[in-house]
Design a protein around this motif. Structure first.
Motif: not given
Length: 350
Positions: A50-56, A23-31, A15-19, A67-73
């Motif tokens: 700028h890329t978040i990778r999820a595996q599972g 990105l910082l607000r979404l992932t938080g300090p030190n992710a 999931i790429e977040v270019t802003d 979740v990430l898409s709606e949180l960004l909104d």
């Protein structure tokens, strides 16, 4: 932009977040936020550039993308803490039919510190909407689920909108078996500690000078439940907190104080009754007696709705499980006793 890839035992999504700010607000300090979300959903997550990778598993990765898409909104208009994001993920997992934007946009109040008070889950949203709709609402559930705080926020909002003329906050002066007579000081000093949580919540929502002025004018009143007797409360928003410690007689007295243009919210936890001598809780009594009356709503919370420290949720769940085991054991003993009595009666009749 997500790019799912097939793996031998799991799915991978990028999931790429270019802003950078977003990105910082979404992932938080030190992710930190990102790791908490991954732990909540049972995923391996990482951040590179700028890329978040999820595996599972495919289902959990798909949920993480949503979740990430709606949180960004939501983050486009307001800030969120890490725990709020985790609760949002938990909410979407349990209630896939809702949208996070609808939940977080249901703002009740902006506090004096500019913090937005809004529902943090489906149960809280139902509670807030019930208060807006009905004149009498019961909020029942464990500590830390926001029952009292949201009720008071709705009361402050109603006052600010001039829907009501005064706010009355009240609690029974009964806690953990203590008796007022053993406390030092005069009556006001004895009662004040029992009402302190209500004062604290008020000062969190409004500046100190406003609260002081409104209380001096009688627009906001904080008083023990016993002081409600004999009054008729018109054009008021009344909150009865810790209602499990009101007797059935006190509950009837309180509910019949309601006058024209008024609203009452009753909050409590039926598992935390501190009434002496095994007296029946007025909250339990009202729950069994009033649940089918139109215009009265009962809203229930559970350990999953706890919005305090994550450990609180686990503590509540541990106590609930212990109490359920004790109740099952008690019921089993009662059934065994009844069976023994029945056998004894049969033997005597023969």
């Amino acid at each position: 932009m997500a790019k799912p890839q097939a793996g031998s035992t799991h799915t991978i999504a990028d999931i790429e977040v270019t802003d950078p700010d977003m990105l910082l607000r979404l992932t938080g300090p030190n992710a930190e936020h990102l790791r908490a979300l991954g732990a909540e959903l049972g995923l391996q997550v990482g951040l590179r550039g700028h890329t978040i990778r999820a595996q599972g598993s495919a289902a959990e990765v798909a949920l993480m993308q949503r979740v990430l898409s709606e949180l960004l909104d939501v983050l486009a208009d307001r800030s969120l803490t890490g725990p709020e994001m985790v609760r949002a993920a938990r909410t979407l997992r349990s209630h896939p039919e809702i949208r996070l934007r609808e939940l977080f946009d249901d703002v009740v109040l902006t506090t004096v510190s500019r913090r937005l008070v809004a529902p943090k889950g489906v149960a809280q949203q139902h509670y807030v909407r019930s208060i807006a709709r009905d004149d009498v609402v019961f909020g029942i559930g464990p500590a830390g689920t926001g029952k009292t705080y949201l009720a008071m926020a709705m009361a402050v909002r109603a006052l600010q909108r001039q829907d009501i003329k005064r706010i009355i906050l009240t609690r029974p002066a009964v806690e953990a078996g203590e008796r007022l007579g053993f406390l030092p000081g005069d009556l006001a000093e004895k009662i004040n500690p029992y009402l302190r949580p209500l004062y604290d919540a008020l000062h969190d929502m409004m500046d100190f000078e406003s609260v002081t002025s409104l209380m001096q004018r009688g627009t906001i009143e904080v008083a023990p439940l016993a002081f409600m007797r004999g009054r008729t409360l018109n054009d008021s928003f009344v909150v009865l907190d810790e209602a499990q410690n009101a007797t059935a007689e006190q509950m009837k007295m309180f509910l019949t104080r309601l006058g024209f243009g008024s609203k009452a919210v009753v909050t409590g936890d039926v598992t935390q009754v501190d009434l002496p001598d095994g007296r029946r809780s007025g909250l339990r009594d009202a729950e069994s007696l009033l649940s089918n009356i139109e215009g009265i709503s009962f809203c229930y919370f559970s350990d999953v709705d706890v919005v305090r420290h994550p450990l609180v949720q686990r503590i509540v769940r541990a106590y609930d499980e212990r109490d359920a085991e004790r109740e099952a054991a008690r019921a089993a003993r009662e059934a065994e006793r009844e069976a023994d009595l029945e056998t004894q009666r049969e033997q005597e009749s023969n």
